[in-house]
Write a protein that holds these residues in place. Structure first.
Motif, PDB file in Angstrom:
ATOM      1  N   LEU A 803       7.537  -5.550  -6.177  1.00 37.06           N
ATOM      2  CA  LEU A 803       6.417  -5.945  -5.326  1.00 37.06           C
ATOM      3  C   LEU A 803       6.828  -7.036  -4.336  1.00 37.06           C
ATOM      4  CD1 LEU A 803       3.479  -5.938  -7.899  1.00 37.06           C
ATOM      5  CD2 LEU A 803       3.953  -4.267  -6.110  1.00 37.06           C
ATOM      6  N   ALA A 804       7.651  -7.978  -4.802  1.00 38.99           N
ATOM      7  CA  ALA A 804       8.121  -9.025  -3.894  1.00 38.99           C
ATOM      8  C   ALA A 804       8.915  -8.413  -2.744  1.00 38.99           C
ATOM      9  CB  ALA A 804       8.979 -10.041  -4.657  1.00 38.99           C
ATOM     10  N   HIS A 805       9.717  -7.402  -3.057  1.00 35.58           N
ATOM     11  CA  HIS A 805      10.499  -6.731  -2.008  1.00 35.58           C
ATOM     12  C   HIS A 805       9.586  -5.990  -1.034  1.00 35.58           C
ATOM     13  CE1 HIS A 805      14.104  -4.972  -0.252  1.00 35.58           C
ATOM     14  NE2 HIS A 805      13.503  -3.797  -0.268  1.00 35.58           N
ATOM     15  N   LEU A 806       8.556  -5.331  -1.556  1.00 31.81           N
ATOM     16  CA  LEU A 806       7.595  -4.644  -0.689  1.00 31.81           C
ATOM     17  C   LEU A 806       6.900  -5.635   0.244  1.00 31.81           C
ATOM     18  CD1 LEU A 806       5.889  -2.062  -3.092  1.00 31.81           C
ATOM     19  CD2 LEU A 806       7.450  -1.566  -1.212  1.00 31.81           C
ATOM     20  N   HIS A 807       6.449  -6.734  -0.320  1.00 30.19           N
ATOM     21  CA  HIS A 807       5.739  -7.717   0.491  1.00 30.19           C
ATOM     22  C   HIS A 807       6.664  -8.331   1.539  1.00 30.19           C
ATOM     23  CE1 HIS A 807       2.563  -8.366  -2.910  1.00 30.19           C
ATOM     24  NE2 HIS A 807       2.550  -7.151  -2.388  1.00 30.19           N
ATOM     25  N   HIS A 808       7.937  -8.514   1.170  1.00 26.31           N
ATOM     26  CA  HIS A 808       8.909  -9.016   2.145  1.00 26.31           C
ATOM     27  C   HIS A 808       9.095  -8.020   3.288  1.00 26.31           C
ATOM     28  CE1 HIS A 808      12.291 -11.365   3.617  1.00 26.31           C
ATOM     29  NE2 HIS A 808      13.019 -10.262   3.679  1.00 26.31           N
ATOM     30  N   SER A 809       8.864  -6.737   3.011  1.00 27.48           N
ATOM     31  CA  SER A 809       8.963  -5.683   4.029  1.00 27.48           C
ATOM     32  C   SER A 809       7.617  -5.391   4.673  1.00 27.48           C
ATOM     33  CB  SER A 809       9.529  -4.400   3.389  1.00 27.48           C
ATOM     34  OG  SER A 809      10.757  -4.640   2.755  1.00 27.48           O
ATOM     35  N   ASN A 810       6.643  -6.282   4.447  1.00 27.77           N
ATOM     36  CA  ASN A 810       5.298  -6.142   5.031  1.00 27.77           C
ATOM     37  C   ASN A 810       4.600  -4.860   4.591  1.00 27.77           C
ATOM     38  OD1 ASN A 810       5.502  -8.574   6.551  1.00 27.77           O
ATOM     39  ND2 ASN A 810       6.748  -7.500   8.071  1.00 27.77           N
ATOM     40  N   ILE A 811       4.768  -4.507   3.340  1.00 27.28           N
ATOM     41  CA  ILE A 811       4.122  -3.327   2.770  1.00 27.28           C
ATOM     42  C   ILE A 811       3.261  -3.760   1.598  1.00 27.28           C
ATOM     43  CG2 ILE A 811       4.472  -1.125   1.573  1.00 27.28           C
ATOM     44  CD1 ILE A 811       7.056  -0.811   3.152  1.00 27.28           C
ATOM     45  N   ILE A 812       2.004  -3.377   1.627  1.00 28.48           N
ATOM     46  CA  ILE A 812       1.098  -3.637   0.512  1.00 28.48           C
ATOM     47  C   ILE A 812       1.020  -2.373  -0.334  1.00 28.48           C
ATOM     48  CG2 ILE A 812      -1.233  -4.316  -0.169  1.00 28.48           C
ATOM     49  CD1 ILE A 812      -1.552  -5.672   2.511  1.00 28.48           C
ATOM     50  N   HIS A 813       1.127  -2.519  -1.640  1.00 27.95           N
ATOM     51  CA  HIS A 813       1.098  -1.351  -2.516  1.00 27.95           C
ATOM     52  C   HIS A 813      -0.295  -0.747  -2.612  1.00 27.95           C
ATOM     53  CE1 HIS A 813       1.427   1.224  -5.995  1.00 27.95           C
ATOM     54  NE2 HIS A 813       2.737   1.033  -6.021  1.00 27.95           N
ATOM     55  N   TYR A 814      -1.302  -1.574  -2.850  1.00 32.27           N
ATOM     56  CA  TYR A 814      -2.713  -1.208  -2.983  1.00 32.27           C
ATOM     57  C   TYR A 814      -3.061  -0.500  -4.292  1.00 32.27           C
ATOM     58  CZ  TYR A 814      -3.688  -2.200   1.925  1.00 32.27           C
ATOM     59  OH  TYR A 814      -3.845  -2.824   3.113  1.00 32.27           O
ATOM     60  N   ASN A 815      -2.100  -0.056  -5.062  1.00 29.57           N
ATOM     61  CA  ASN A 815      -2.438   0.822  -6.186  1.00 29.57           C
ATOM     62  C   ASN A 815      -1.605   0.501  -7.422  1.00 29.57           C
ATOM     63  OD1 ASN A 815      -3.784   2.867  -7.502  1.00 29.57           O
ATOM     64  ND2 ASN A 815      -2.552   4.508  -6.665  1.00 29.57           N
ATOM     65  N   ILE A 816      -1.478  -0.782  -7.751  1.00 34.65           N
ATOM     66  CA  ILE A 816      -0.694  -1.180  -8.917  1.00 34.65           C
ATOM     67  C   ILE A 816      -1.455  -0.832 -10.192  1.00 34.65           C
ATOM     68  CG2 ILE A 816       0.076  -3.204 -10.224  1.00 34.65           C
ATOM     69  CD1 ILE A 816       2.006  -2.331  -8.165  1.00 34.65           C
ATOM     70  N   LYS A 817      -0.824  -0.057 -11.054  1.00 37.27           N
ATOM     71  CA  LYS A 817      -1.365   0.274 -12.373  1.00 37.27           C
ATOM     72  C   LYS A 817      -0.232   0.847 -13.203  1.00 37.27           C
ATOM     73  CE  LYS A 817      -3.165   4.651 -10.489  1.00 37.27           C
ATOM     74  NZ  LYS A 817      -4.364   5.479 -10.318  1.00 37.27           N
ATOM     75  N   SER A 818      -0.432   0.935 -14.494  1.00 38.48           N
ATOM     76  CA  SER A 818       0.663   1.300 -15.397  1.00 38.48           C
ATOM     77  C   SER A 818       1.111   2.744 -15.222  1.00 38.48           C
ATOM     78  CB  SER A 818       0.254   1.055 -16.854  1.00 38.48           C
ATOM     79  OG  SER A 818      -0.927   1.758 -17.177  1.00 38.48           O
ATOM     80  N   THR A 819       0.252   3.620 -14.689  1.00 40.22           N
ATOM     81  CA  THR A 819       0.681   4.999 -14.451  1.00 40.22           C
ATOM     82  C   THR A 819       1.593   5.097 -13.237  1.00 40.22           C
ATOM     83  OG1 THR A 819      -1.371   5.379 -13.230  1.00 40.22           O
ATOM     84  CG2 THR A 819      -1.328   6.049 -15.544  1.00 40.22           C
ATOM     85  N   ASN A 820       1.616   4.085 -12.384  1.00 38.38           N
ATOM     86  CA  ASN A 820       2.481   4.098 -11.206  1.00 38.38           C
ATOM     87  C   ASN A 820       3.759   3.300 -11.410  1.00 38.38           C
ATOM     88  OD1 ASN A 820       0.946   5.778  -9.615  1.00 38.38           O
ATOM     89  ND2 ASN A 820      -0.193   4.125  -8.638  1.00 38.38           N
ATOM     90  N   VAL A 821       3.993   2.835 -12.631  1.00 37.19           N
ATOM     91  CA  VAL A 821       5.254   2.181 -12.975  1.00 37.19           C
ATOM     92  C   VAL A 821       5.996   3.111 -13.928  1.00 37.19           C
ATOM     93  CG1 VAL A 821       6.367   0.177 -14.017  1.00 37.19           C
ATOM     94  CG2 VAL A 821       4.267  -0.115 -12.701  1.00 37.19           C
ATOM     95  N   LEU A 822       7.142   3.618 -13.487  1.00 35.49           N
ATOM     96  CA  LEU A 822       7.917   4.562 -14.274  1.00 35.49           C
ATOM     97  C   LEU A 822       9.093   3.844 -14.934  1.00 35.49           C
ATOM     98  CD1 LEU A 822       7.958   7.507 -11.707  1.00 35.49           C
ATOM     99  CD2 LEU A 822       6.278   7.024 -13.483  1.00 35.49           C
ATOM    100  N   ILE A 823       9.554   4.397 -16.042  1.00 35.94           N
ATOM    101  CA  ILE A 823      10.674   3.804 -16.784  1.00 35.94           C
ATOM    102  C   ILE A 823      11.838   4.785 -16.735  1.00 35.94           C
ATOM    103  CG2 ILE A 823      11.405   2.766 -18.949  1.00 35.94           C
ATOM    104  CD1 ILE A 823       8.996   1.404 -17.760  1.00 35.94           C
ATOM    105  N   ASP A 824      13.003   4.329 -16.217  1.00 35.10           N
ATOM    106  CA  ASP A 824      14.129   5.247 -16.144  1.00 35.10           C
ATOM    107  C   ASP A 824      14.876   5.289 -17.471  1.00 35.10           C
ATOM    108  OD1 ASP A 824      16.342   3.054 -14.218  1.00 35.10           O
ATOM    109  OD2 ASP A 824      15.821   3.054 -16.331  1.00 35.10           O
TER     110      ASP A 824
END
Length: 975
Positions: A803-824
């Motif tokens: 998220l810090a990297h996104l914000h540094h790139s001027n991008i807002i996620h808008y949809n943070i939730k556990s289904t949108n975080v994947l585990i490799d």
């Protein structure tokens, strides 16, 4: 009624404070002031665990109260020690009444608010300790103006900010100052160097900057100085070497430069860390005169030259870390005189020659020498041990050097070895059978060498193994079944060898297996069905072998990545997109023989001359059933051919383009489209089939369904089929936004790899992450298959970095939730579905609420207010909810029979009542460090503040998490 009584009590106490002087003649003030002050102090805080239940306002003296100590002569309160009482609230004015107080210690509580300047004005106060609370704001300059005889100020691990007050120099009696791990900034106040009685100064873990001033030489009584983890620059003044009583110096992780500081006269110094700066030049020979040194850490600098032979004089040295520099030459033999040495790290240097034999004859427990450019053979130093059992060495890392020859069997004498890494050398010959003698070994890495022969059966004797890496060698033969004895094994990598035979069914007994890689071998046979019962599998790579038959059904193998099974032409199943052959029952054929009665059920004998075929009723039924099956198979085949024909026509309509991200397809009408991949081959092997076959569907969200498909190179990708076409921007705007999102690269972000466009259909092509969503791991795990505390912390930290990297790139996620975080497959989090709102023509709050923020509980409150601007702080709020979800294992909103429980409110209430530790996921069963878990939960609550400006930035969140994980890393031994 109870609230009313409390209010009356407060009013009564307030009036008593105002009129107390009136009662001088009728009441004993020596008793009344202390009782009154402590009761008023108690009224300002919350005592959730009732630790202060003995405090009674009707008592004549507080000397018997918990945490209170009185002078036996005057009967006045001289010490208040409430460390770790789980108190919350603010520090009120009641303490100002304790005029004989000498020590005030409120450490390790949950106190909030600022710090009053009046506390330091208590005339007799010697010690004030407010460490490990949640105090914040600037420390007022008046705090130190009238500090009397104050000797110790301890405020570490709070949230104080601003500059360190200049008035600190007014406290001439100060002997110890600890302001570490706060948010102080600016330069050091010059007044500190006038405190001639100062013995201990700890300012580590802040954002202080500038140079260390020459005036430091005025601190002649200084015993310990810690300026680590700041932003100090320039050279270290030589004056620091004139504080002859110094015993501990920590200047690590700054931007200091120049040569080795002049510390020659500090013969009493036992701890010296210059880690993580830009020091250069050679280490001076006089280092051997600092004979009291026990810890010497010079790692991650630019030192060069040879390791000085004078180090042999440091007979008290226990830990030496020279890693990450440019040292050359051999290690001096004189170091064998360092008889107290326990940990030695020489990795990432330019050393040469053999590994000294004294390493294995000393009491060393850890030897780390990876990437040190050491050469020659391991045989000489190890064989020199003869029959001597080395009882102490536990960690040995000699990876990425130039060692050659065989691994000698004498390695068995390292009987206490727990970690052995010899990877990326030029070792040859077989793996010694003596490996079975290493009963304590939990990690063995011999990968990327030239080892040959077979894996010895004796490998099963290393019963403590958790990690076994033998990839990229020339090993032959079968995988030994004795590996089943290594019941703790979680990582097994045998890839890129020449192994043959089948995969042993014994693997099914290794229930702790998480990562298995057997790719690029010559394995044959079918896969044991029992593998489907392995409960903890995250990755199982079987690609490029000669395996055959059907994949195991169930468990991990239901979602195995196609790339993990590719290159096995005879494997079948959905993962390889190859149907397994149908097995039909064999028809019953009876011999033409005789008219003998067969009612007994026995087959008739062969009789020559009879040509009739006599069929029993059961045979007729079987033949009929077979016929029905055959007809059914034919019908299904015909239907499949029609579907595949339609699929081919659909796939043929796509016009592929790759490489040049600005390429265009010839047409964009409804029957054709434009496919762009940012890199690699654009052709799909089963793309259209994946979109039509619901078996390949991975899930659905507010923007549409996600499918898995395979590129021709065997690489899996995820395709999101957008279902918001009526809201999507024009093709030009859509392509511009997608290409911008494709340029955002981070290890914790799901990479966007391409897109497909038609006016009526838009697809986004992304990296496929095989481990499933965080939601699945938290809420759908079974049995003992759940995330450990370390795994949870890594997920939280990785998500924060994304998220810090996104914000540094001027991008807002808008949809943070556990289904949108994947585990490799390595347990690392990858955040997906970011920036999709940018594809909409405008940021309509209803659209965002209904289409994107579909998961109840994650939505920031400003979404409900049209006058509040939507910013990155919306992501911070969602992240805070996610943090609480990860730590507690509970959903953001849970519906009970008669109630709705909101996670944020539940944790906040538990914190106020002092029971926050009870909120931590019960499945962890106490297997978590409270010093990490509780601050992480507090951070989650701060992120979910109702006021956006009160939430920290994601960059600040990352820094806080890294401090929580390693609060005193610079003081610990390296591993």
């Amino acid at each position: 009624m109870r609230a009313l009584l409390n209010m009356r009590t407060l009013v009564r106490l307030f009036l008593l404070l105002l009129i107390a002087p009136v009662f001088v003649k009728s009441v004993n003030p020596s008793l009344n002031d202390d009782v009154l002050g402590l009761i008023v102090f108690k009224a300002d805080i919350q005592d959730s665990k009732e630790k202060l239940s003995s405090w009674n306002e009707d008592d004549e003296t507080p000397c018997s109260w918990t945490g209170v100590k009185c002078s036996p002569r005057s009967n006045r309160v001289i010490e208040l020690n409430l460390d770790g009482f789980s108190l919350s609230g603010r520090i009120g004015r009641g303490l100002f009444q304790l005029q004989y107080l000498r020590k005030l210690s409120l450490a390790k509580n949950n106190l909030t608010g600022g710090i009053s300047p009046n506390i330091a004005r208590i005339d007799n106060l010697r010690v004030i300790d407010l460490s490990e609370n949640n105090l914040s704001g600037e420390v007022p300059d008046e705090f130190f103006r009238q500090c009397g005889s104050l000797r110790t100020v301890s405020l570490p691990r709070n949230n104080f900010s601003g500059k360190i007050p200049f008035s600190l120099s007014s406290c001439s009696a100060l002997a110890a100052i600890d302001l570490s791990f706060n948010q102080f900034s600016g330069s050091l106040p010059s007044g500190i160097w006038t405190l001639s009685g100062l013995r201990s100064l700890d300012l580590s873990g802040n954002s202080l900057e500038g140079e260390i001033p020459m005036e430091i030489e005025g601190l002649k009584n200084l015993r310990a100085i810690n300026l680590a983890r700041n932003q100090f620059s320039g050279k270290v003044p030589n004056g620091i070497g004139s504080s002859l009583l110094l015993r501990s110096i920590d200047l690590s992780e700054n931007s200091l430069s120049g040569n080795f500081p002049d510390l020659q006269e500090l013969t009493l110094c036992n701890y010296l860390s210059l880690r993580g700066n830009a020091f250069s030049g050679e280490v001076p020979a006089w280092i051997g005169e600092m004979k009291s040194l026990e810890t010497l850490d010079l790692s991650l600098n630019r030192f060069s030259g040879k390791v000085p032979t004078s180090l042999g004089n440091l007979q008290s040295l226990k830990t030496m870390n020279f890693s990450g520099n440019g040292f050359v030459g051999n290690l001096p033999e004189s170091m064998m005189n360092c008889t107290s040495l326990l940990a030695l790290d020489l990795s990432q240097n330019s050393l040469s020659g053999d590994l000294p034999t004294w390493i294995f004859k000393s009491d060393l427990q850890k030897v780390l020498a990876s990437e040190s450019k050491l050469t020659a053979s391991l045989k000489n130093p190890l064989n020199s041990l003869a029959e001597v059992a080395v009882q102490n060495l536990q960690f040995l890392d000699l990876s990425e050097n130039g060692f050659s020859g065989e691994i000698p069997s004498s390695i068995a004498v390292l009987s206490s070895l727990q970690f052995l890494d010899l990877s990326k050398n030029s070792l040859m010959g077989p793996i010694p059978v003596a490996i079975e003698e290493l009963k304590s070994l939990y990690s063995l890495d011999l990968s990327e060498n030239q080892l040959n022969g077979s894996i010895p059966l004796e490998i099963g004797g290393a019963v403590s193994l958790k990690e076994l890496r033998l990839e990229k060698n020339f090993l032959v033969g079968k995988i030994p079944t004795t590996i089943e004895n290594c019941t703790s094994l979680s990582t097994l990598d045998l890839s890129q060898n020449r192994l043959i035979g089948s995969i042993p069914a014994a693997f099914a007994k290794l229930t702790n297996l998480q990562v298995v890689d057997l790719s690029f071998n010559n394995l044959t046979g079918t896969l044991p069905k029992q593998l489907a019962n392995l409960p903890n599998l995250l990755s199982f790579n079987l690609s490029h072998n000669n395996l055959q038959g059907e994949l195991p059904a169930g468990g991990f193998f239901n979602t195995i990545a196609p790339s993990s099974v590719s290159g096995n032409p005879s494997l079948c199943g959905s993962a390889v997109n190859r149907s397994c052959p149908t097995v039909l029952p064999k028809p019953i054929v009876l011999n033409p023989n005789t008219s003998t009665d067969y009612t007994s059920g026995s087959l008739p004998p062969n009789v020559v001359g009879h040509k009739r075929i006599i069929l029993s009723i059961s045979a007729l039924i079987a033949i009929g059933a077979a016929a029905v099956i055959v007809i059914g198979v034919i019908a299904i085949t015909v239907l499949n051919l029609r579907v595949r024909s339609a699929t081919s026509r659909s796939a043929a309509a796509l016009t592929f383009s790759a490489g040049d991200e600005f390429s265009h397809s010839p047409t964009t009408d409804a029957n054709s489209g434009k496919l762009v991949l940012f890199s690699g081959e654009p052709d799909f092997s089963t793309g259209a089939h994946a979109l039509l076959n619901k078996d390949c569907e991975l899930g659905r969200g507010g923007f549409g369904a996600v499918y898995r498909t395979v590129l021709r190179d065997g690489r899996s990708v995820a395709i999101k089929k957008l279902t918001v076409s009526s809201l999507v921007k024009s093709q030009e705007d859509f392509e511009r936004e997608v290409k911008n999102l494709g340029k955002v690269q981070h290890q914790n972000l799901v990479a966007l790899e391409g897109y497909y466009w038609t006016p009526s259909l838009q697809l986004l092509i992304s990296e496929y992450v095989s481990g499933g969503s965080l939601y699945k791991h938290l809420h759908e795990g079974s049995g003992g298959n759940f995330l450990s505390w370390n795994e949870r912390f890594n997920v939280i930290l990785g998500t924060a970095k994304a998220l810090a990297h996104l914000h540094h790139s001027n991008i807002i996620h808008y949809n943070i939730k556990s289904t949108n975080v994947l585990i490799d497959s390595y347990g690392e989090p990858k955040v997906g579905d970011y920036g999709l709102a940018r594809l909409l023509p405008m940021l309509d709050r209803y659209v965002l609420s209904s289409k994107i923020q579909s998961a109840l509980g994650y939505m920031a409150p400003e979404f409900a207010c049209k006058t509040v601007k939507i910013t990155e702080k919306c992501d911070v709020y969602g992240f805070g909810v996610l943090v609480l979800e990860v730590v507690t294992g509970k959903r953001p909103v849970e519906y009970m029979e008669d109630d709705v429980v909101v996670l944020c409110d539940m944790v906040r209430g538990a914190l106020e009542e002092g029971g926050v530790e009870e909120c931590i996921d019960g499945r962890l069963q106490g297997k978590f460090p409270a010093e990490e878990a509780i601050p992480v939960m507090k951070l989650g609550l701060i992120c979910t503040s109702q006021v956006p400006s009160n939430r920290p930035d994601m960059g600040e969140v990352v820094n806080i998490l890294e401090l929580i994980r390693c609060p005193s890393e610079e003081q610990e031994e390296f591993v």
